[in-house]
Design an enzyme around this catalytic site. Structure first.
Site, mmCIF file in Angstrom:
data_model
loop_
_atom_site.group_PDB
_atom_site.id
_atom_site.type_symbol
_atom_site.label_atom_id
_atom_site.label_comp_id
_atom_site.label_asym_id
_atom_site.label_seq_id
_atom_site.Cartn_x
_atom_site.Cartn_y
_atom_site.Cartn_z
ATOM 1 N N LYS A 44 -26.912 -10.074 -63.777
ATOM 2 C CA LYS A 44 -27.179 -11.403 -64.017
ATOM 3 C C LYS A 44 -25.875 -12.117 -64.372
ATOM 4 C CE LYS A 44 -30.615 -10.177 -66.798
ATOM 5 N NZ LYS A 44 -30.556 -9.006 -66.591
ATOM 6 N N ARG A 195 -19.005 -1.268 -72.644
ATOM 7 C CA ARG A 195 -20.005 -1.590 -74.285
ATOM 8 C C ARG A 195 -21.262 -1.031 -74.562
ATOM 9 N NH1 ARG A 195 -24.070 -6.470 -71.738
ATOM 10 N NH2 ARG A 195 -25.008 -5.273 -72.503
HETATM 11 P P1 AMP Z 1 -27.391 -8.672 -72.727
HETATM 12 O O1 AMP Z 1 -26.086 -9.270 -73.764
HETATM 13 O O2 AMP Z 1 -28.103 -9.516 -72.104
HETATM 14 O O3 AMP Z 1 -27.856 -7.326 -71.922
HETATM 15 O O4 AMP Z 1 -28.087 -8.142 -73.831
HETATM 16 C C1 AMP Z 1 -27.454 -6.989 -74.975
HETATM 17 C C2 AMP Z 1 -28.407 -6.375 -75.970
HETATM 18 O O5 AMP Z 1 -28.450 -8.509 -76.719
HETATM 19 C C3 AMP Z 1 -30.058 -6.854 -75.667
HETATM 20 O O6 AMP Z 1 -30.180 -5.433 -75.422
HETATM 21 C C4 AMP Z 1 -30.849 -7.030 -76.339
HETATM 22 O O7 AMP Z 1 -30.651 -5.961 -77.371
HETATM 23 C C5 AMP Z 1 -29.956 -8.106 -77.270
HETATM 24 N N1 AMP Z 1 -30.098 -10.091 -76.401
HETATM 25 C C6 AMP Z 1 -29.547 -10.296 -75.616
HETATM 26 N N2 AMP Z 1 -30.644 -11.560 -76.001
HETATM 27 C C7 AMP Z 1 -31.438 -11.243 -76.243
HETATM 28 C C8 AMP Z 1 -33.044 -11.700 -76.239
HETATM 29 N N3 AMP Z 1 -33.152 -12.983 -75.512
HETATM 30 N N4 AMP Z 1 -34.220 -11.340 -77.032
HETATM 31 C C9 AMP Z 1 -33.744 -10.133 -77.106
HETATM 32 N N5 AMP Z 1 -32.900 -9.451 -77.482
HETATM 33 C C10 AMP Z 1 -31.684 -10.203 -76.763
#
Ligand code: AMP
Length: 256
Positions: A44, A195
């Site tokens: 994404k 990460r």
């Molecule tokens: P991402 O970079 O979108 O994979 O987000 C990394 C981490 O941030 C996720 O695994 C969650 O711990 C947290 N996170 C990001 N966006 C959200 C959201 N909309 N709701 C809850 N946790 C989030």
């Protein structure tokens, strides 16, 4: 000026008081308002960057908001942010109220004259419902919700090989998109890191969180008539091509 600098994404990442430098008078084609859905590792973030470069939209990622807050605080975060970061490290979802506060305080970013692409938000039904109310209130209807789909084995391979530049956030993959010099970003020479939540134990938790909390959003957006499914196999460029075709966009408006 390149496509990404047309939108001041820094404002989204810098907290409530940071002023967005994008000028509302500037007009450059239709302002797309999109949500990208799909499990972690489906690509994404990469697609959001590529679509932004084509359409001049702002790429807004809540994951990036939390990572940026973490860097800004340098260990002195508020108790709420410290709790959020602990959830993130484990691969769990951050509680809805903390996420919603971060989004609500930057509602101006949703008015960006170039439109927006939400990546990683909403992730729960409650977030999706709150977003829907907010967008109705602000008279900013979504154009589409793109759901990227990919077999599980491929998702795990993508996540465990992903490396991100500490400085410019460019994304690489140790086997499918390796940097020219080991552990160095091709664009800025920054150090490439894995990460914390791309480690195997966190990947399992994230997949579970997706299945339990985020997958129900597929039905939610289907009911609103907004859902479009795009296969996320192949190269980023092939996926972009499918995405633009699904949105019925023939020619990218901005190519740089
Ligand atoms: P991402 O970079 O979108 O994979 O987000 C990394 C981490 O941030 C996720 O695994 C969650 O711990 C947290 N996170 C990001 N966006 C959200 C959201 N909309 N709701 C809850 N946790 C989030």
């Amino acid at each position: 000026m390149n496509a990404l600098s047309r939108n001041d994404r820094a404002a989204w990442l810098m907290g409530p008081s940071f002023k967005c430098l994008a000028t509302p008078e500037e007009s450059r084609g239709p302002a797309w308002r999109l949500v990208l859905l799909g499990p972690p590792g489906v690509g994404k973030g990469t697609q959001a960057e590529l679509i932004s470069a084509c359409l001049g939209t702002c790429h807004l990622s809540t994951g990036d908001v939390f990572r940026a807050a973490c860097r800004r605080c340098g260990g002195k975060e508020t108790p709420a942010m410290a709790a959020a970061l602990e959830f993130m490290r484990r691969g769990d979802l951050v509680p809805d109220d903390i996420v919603w506060e971060a989004v609500r305080e930057r509602v101006g970013c949703l008015h960006c004259h170039g439109g927006f692409i939400l990546d990683g938000f909403p992730r729960t039904l409650s977030q999706a419902e709150s977003l829907q109310h907010l967008l109705e209130e602000e008279r900013l209807p979504l154009h589409a919700v793109i759901r990227y789909s990919l077999p599980l084995e491929e998702i795990v391979a993508r996540l465990s090989g992903r490396r991100t530049c500490e400085a410019c956030k460019a994304i690489f993959h140790i086997s499918t998109h390796p940097p020219q010099k080991e552990n160095k970003c091709d664009h800025c020479g920054g150090k490439l890191c894995q990460r914390e939540d791309d480690r195997p134990e966190s990947i399992a938790v994230r997949m579970e969180a997706y299945k339990n909390s985020t997958a129900p959003l597929i039905q939610f957006y289907q009911n609103l008539g907004l859902l479009t499914v795009v296969q996320a196999t192949g190269s980023p460029e092939q996926i972009l091509e499918r995405t633009l075709a699904a949105l019925k966009i023939e020619t990218p408006l901005i190519t740089e």
